[in-house]
Enzyme design. Structure first.
Site, short mmCIF file in Angstrom:
data_model
loop_
_atom_site.label_atom_id
_atom_site.label_comp_id
_atom_site.label_asym_id
_atom_site.label_seq_id
_atom_site.Cartn_x
_atom_site.Cartn_y
_atom_site.Cartn_z
N GLU A 55 22.25 -10.55 25.39
CA GLU A 55 23.06 -11.75 25.64
C GLU A 55 24.49 -11.31 25.94
OE1 GLU A 55 20.62 -15.08 23.03
OE2 GLU A 55 22.35 -14.12 22.11
N ASN A 59 19.08 -16.62 18.90
CA ASN A 59 19.12 -16.80 17.45
C ASN A 59 19.35 -18.26 17.09
OD1 ASN A 59 18.71 -14.14 16.83
ND2 ASN A 59 20.85 -13.65 16.45
N HIS A 80 25.41 -8.84 22.97
CA HIS A 80 24.53 -9.05 21.81
C HIS A 80 23.15 -8.50 22.09
CE1 HIS A 80 22.31 -11.97 18.96
NE2 HIS A 80 22.73 -10.90 18.31
N SER A 91 26.39 -11.15 15.78
CA SER A 91 25.29 -12.10 15.93
C SER A 91 25.80 -13.53 15.88
CB SER A 91 24.28 -11.92 14.81
OG SER A 91 23.75 -10.63 14.82
P1 NAD Z 1 24.45 -1.86 9.58
O1 NAD Z 1 24.95 -2.21 8.24
O2 NAD Z 1 23.11 -1.26 9.74
O3 NAD Z 1 25.47 -0.87 10.28
C1 NAD Z 1 26.86 -1.04 10.28
C2 NAD Z 1 27.51 0.34 10.34
O4 NAD Z 1 28.89 0.17 10.64
C3 NAD Z 1 27.44 1.11 9.03
O5 NAD Z 1 26.84 2.36 9.27
C4 NAD Z 1 28.89 1.27 8.59
O6 NAD Z 1 29.14 2.51 7.97
C5 NAD Z 1 29.61 1.16 9.91
N1 NAD Z 1 31.00 0.71 9.80
C6 NAD Z 1 31.51 -0.25 9.02
N2 NAD Z 1 32.84 -0.37 9.24
C7 NAD Z 1 33.17 0.52 10.19
C8 NAD Z 1 34.39 0.87 10.83
N3 NAD Z 1 35.52 0.24 10.55
N4 NAD Z 1 34.36 1.83 11.76
C9 NAD Z 1 33.21 2.45 12.06
N5 NAD Z 1 32.04 2.17 11.48
C10 NAD Z 1 32.01 1.22 10.55
O7 NAD Z 1 24.58 -3.20 10.44
P2 NAD Z 1 23.76 -3.61 11.73
O8 NAD Z 1 22.52 -4.31 11.31
O9 NAD Z 1 23.67 -2.49 12.66
O10 NAD Z 1 24.70 -4.74 12.35
C11 NAD Z 1 25.88 -4.40 13.05
C12 NAD Z 1 26.35 -5.62 13.83
O11 NAD Z 1 25.33 -6.00 14.75
C13 NAD Z 1 26.63 -6.85 13.01
O12 NAD Z 1 27.72 -7.54 13.59
C14 NAD Z 1 25.37 -7.65 13.14
O13 NAD Z 1 25.57 -9.02 12.98
C15 NAD Z 1 24.99 -7.34 14.55
N6 NAD Z 1 23.55 -7.50 14.87
C16 NAD Z 1 22.59 -7.09 14.00
C17 NAD Z 1 21.25 -7.22 14.35
C18 NAD Z 1 20.16 -6.76 13.42
O14 NAD Z 1 19.01 -7.16 13.61
N7 NAD Z 1 20.44 -5.91 12.46
C19 NAD Z 1 20.91 -7.75 15.58
C20 NAD Z 1 21.91 -8.13 16.47
C21 NAD Z 1 23.24 -8.00 16.10
#
Ligand code: NAD
Length: 676
Positions: free
Chosen positions: A439, A477, A427, A406
């Site tokens: 994005e 964002n 994104h 993000s």
């Molecule tokens: P989350 O915590 O729900 O999920 C992350 C997952 O990644 C977890 O299940 C974890 O076990 C896994 N993980 C961690 N390290 C790992 C590795 N080395 N190999 C494989 N799996 C691994 O997080 P999220 O909300 O899904 O966010 C993920 C990414 O997306 C972040 O970079 C976040 O900034 C981005 N993002 C989030 C949102 C949102 O609204 N949540 C929106 C857009 C982008």
């Protein structure tokens, strides 16, 4: 050059075939061709009936949108419809494909309608802030039940051929040879001396007057001017003579066309088409094919991202570090599909087919055979760099490596690989299987081909893609965070939480700023910072939002919000800590306070070259943040408000004005006009 109109005469039945690729839009040349031929054939003594049909993929798909906003040159659509309706010979419209808007109005000028059973019909004008302006609101309630017509006109949604047959819009269906069946139908009608069924001479059909009256009253109270206009036009159809109704319909149409709402909706319509085009990238840039995808992380985002691929039949390797997280992620995907299946929008078989395309694994190396990997793990640079370094060692040459980050810098992530040209940001917005916005983040070294491949993929996934350069928060964002900052400032200065949310909802957002905080969770929103912020004070007090029973609002068991004294205390104590003084805002100014700074930040994105074009910003926030399309997004809305007025307002608040905004205001030019 192929002829626009071809005439075939077969034993007294004349067929006019219009061929104007790609979709037989009703531009001036097409309108002229229809009128001239219908009049000429109508006068011939060897012609008993006329069939009007189109070559190519569809019957007239609608007006020619490139003529929108300009005065119509004669014959206009009403003239075309009148020429058909007034013909002394029976006219049969032979319909295939999608007959929409002006196309459907032309069909309603014919005396009878035969359609392929695969055809679709509808009045999509409302989506552009308009109403059917060539008699659709007057003939619709005469060809079918007025209530059904009203629903069709105000929803904008098309109906299938079977439904169109049952509600009277179509008279006959065929699954065979439309050209031959239409001629046979016309011959049959002529032989039996069927009447020239002119809808203008028929009375409106009303099966349930009370229900229709109620629907019209609801529509008149709608915030959409186009919906109100449809209500007025259909009401006139029910009460006034046809010719008067036609004149009123045209007046309402012209008023809507000249208004800000339709201007905004048409802006977004064209902006979405533009957004997919890459600036400065050669048309023949090679586009790679993605036949196998990988997703890293099966959390909130990873699962939703994987579904995008499964939905279009692309197999996905889903990698996690822990079995438990993997199982949870897979179960969530299945649950989402089951919900869809329960609603009848997917069969059990389709569900299983999609799940069978998913390969959940703890083996990182399984990603090596994919054409594209999207990383969606925790928002940590160290973790992401480690992952990209490992990907670099296992991915095939030419494979794309994308991050769903993000806020993190794509160039720094790309630097962990030996092939930054194949690294980019993809994104997605949460929930990733639902939200349209994608994005596509172009790093400093991302190749044109990688970018073109990502854009083609986005299209395949049904996403609205917008290209962004690397910056903190990218487009949506970043600029919407400015609204958060302003909203927090306002409550600290003494405005009420409810008042701010109400203003945003009245503006057309699906929910207010603080309702959104409470829904997403304040711990999630605020986790990027170690400083003491208003958000961190809420988190420290255990007020995380709906999930903890309260955040900015209190919630009862039904999750119904009410104003919160506890939240008010947190706000007051933070205001005291931060030394914020009370300052009243005029109710009419809340939106300016919240959104003029967003326009300003949009101008900054233009100035920094983050976006390809100004309208991409509007597309991003409409698709990603529920910014009401009827205001056109921050840039379009800012232009409507007047850039000079915005500059003066921001100056008055001592908010630094972006150079782009100030210079556009001074020069009287549009924001981003210098980008092209
Ligand atoms: P989350 O915590 O729900 O999920 C992350 C997952 O990644 C977890 O299940 C974890 O076990 C896994 N993980 C961690 N390290 C790992 C590795 N080395 N190999 C494989 N799996 C691994 O997080 P999220 O909300 O899904 O966010 C993920 C990414 O997306 C972040 O970079 C976040 O900034 C981005 N993002 C989030 C949102 C949102 O609204 N949540 C929106 C857009 C982008």
């Amino acid at each position: 050059m192929t002829a626009l109109a071809q005439i075939i005469i077969d034993g007294g039945i004349a067929t006019i075939v219009i061929d104007s690729p790609p979709v037989n839009a009703l531009g001036l040349a097409v309108r002229k061709a229809i009128v001239a031929n219908v009049q000429e054939l109508g006068a011939r003594t060897d012609v008993d009936a006329i069939v009007l049909r189109c070559a190519g993929r569809t019957f007239f798909a609608g007006a020619d949108i490139t003529e929108f906003g300009k005065p119509f040159e004669a014959p206009d659509l009403n003239d075309v419809v009148a020429a058909l309706e007034d013909s002394p010979k029976i006219v049969v419209a032979a319909i295939h494909g999608t007959v929409l808007g002006g196309g459907l109005e032309v069909a309603l000028g014919a005396h009878y309608r035969i359609a392929m059973d695969s055809a679709k019909a509808g009045f999509p004008e409302i989506a552009l802030g308009l109403l059917p302006g060539a008699g659709g609101t007057q003939r619709g309630p005469r060809v079918m039940d007025a209530g059904v017509a009203f629903a069709l006109i105000t929803s904008g949604k098309p109906v299938g051929a079977k439904e169109a047959l049952s509600n009277g819009l179509f008279d006959r269906l065929t699954s065979g040879d439309l050209a031959a069946d239409a001629v046979a139908y016309a011959r049959e009608l002529a032989a039996e001396g069927a009447p020239l069924r002119r809808l203008k001479d028929e009375a409106p059909k009303v099966s349930d007057r009370d229900a229709l009256t109620a629907a019209i009253a609801r529509a008149k109270a709608s915030r959409s001017l186009a919906t109100q206009g449809c209500a007025q036009a259909v009401e006139i159809a029910l009460t006034a003579p046809f010719e008067e109704g036609l004149i009123k319909e045209r007046e309402i149409f012209d008023r809507l066309m000249g208004g800000a709402e339709s201007r905004a909706l048409r802006h977004i319509f064209f902006a979405e088409r533009e957004a997919g085009k890459l600036v400065g990238v050669a048309k023949d840039t090679p586009v790679g094919s993605i036949t196998a995808a990988g997703v890293i992380g099966a959390g909130t985002m990873g699962g939703g991202i994987a579904m995008n691929f499964l939905n279009v039949g692309i197999p996905v390797t889903l990698v996690e570090v822990k079995q438990e997280a993997l199982d949870r992620g897979v179960a969530t995907i299945r649950k989402n599909y089951e919900t869809t299946a329960k609603k009848g929008r997917m069969t059990q078989e389709q569900l299983e087919q999609r799940m069978a395309l998913l390969n959940p694994t703890l083996e990182f190396d399984a990603l090596g055979s994919t054409d594209l990997v999207i990383e969606a793990v925790f928002e940590s640079m160290a973790v992401k760099q480690d992952i990209f370094g490992r990907l670099d060692r296992i991915m095939k040459p030419g494979a794309l490596m994308a991050s769903n980050t993000s806020f993190l810098d794509i160039d720094t992530i790309a630097a962990a690989t030996q092939r930054p040209q194949h690294v980019l940001g993809l994104h997605f917005f949460s929930p990733a299987n639902v939200m349209k916005l994608l994005e596509v983040v172009r790093g400093a070294k991302t190749s044109d081909s990688a970018l073109a491949t990502a854009m083609a993929l986005a299209k395949k996934l049904g996403k609205t893609a917008v290209v962004s350069r690397v910056c903190h928060g990218f487009i949506a964002n970043r600029i919407m965070d400015v609204r958060r900052v302003e909203a927090e400032k306002l409550v600290l200065q003494g405005s009420s939480v409810m008042e701010i949310d109400r203003a945003l909802i009245d503006y057309g957002f699906p929910m207010g700023q603080f309702q959104m905080f409470d829904l997403v969770g304040l711990d999630v929103m605020g986790r990027d910072s170690d400083e003491r912020t208003l958000m961190s004070d809420f988190v420290a007090a255990g007020r995380l939002g709906q999930k903890s029973g309260g955040g900015y609002y209190d919630y009862d068991d039904q999750r119904k919000p009410s104003p919160s004294a506890a939240a008010q205390d947190i706000i007051a104590s933070h205001a005291a800590y931060a030394g914020v003084e009370k300052q009243a805002v005029r109710p009419g100014d809340v939106i300016k306070r919240l959104l003029y700074p967003v326009v300003n930040e949009g101008a900054r994105l233009i100035e920094e070259g983050v976006v390809q074009r100004a309208s991409d910003i509007d597309v991003a926030v409409v698709a990603g943040y529920g910014w009401p399309a009827e205001t056109g997004g921050p840039i379009q809305w800012g232009e409507e408000q007047g850039l000079s007025e915005i500059v003066a307002y921001l100056d008055g608040l001592s908010i630094p004005v972006s150079a782009e905004l100030r210079s556009a205001a001074e020069d009287g030019r549009a924001l981003g006009a210098n980008l092209a």
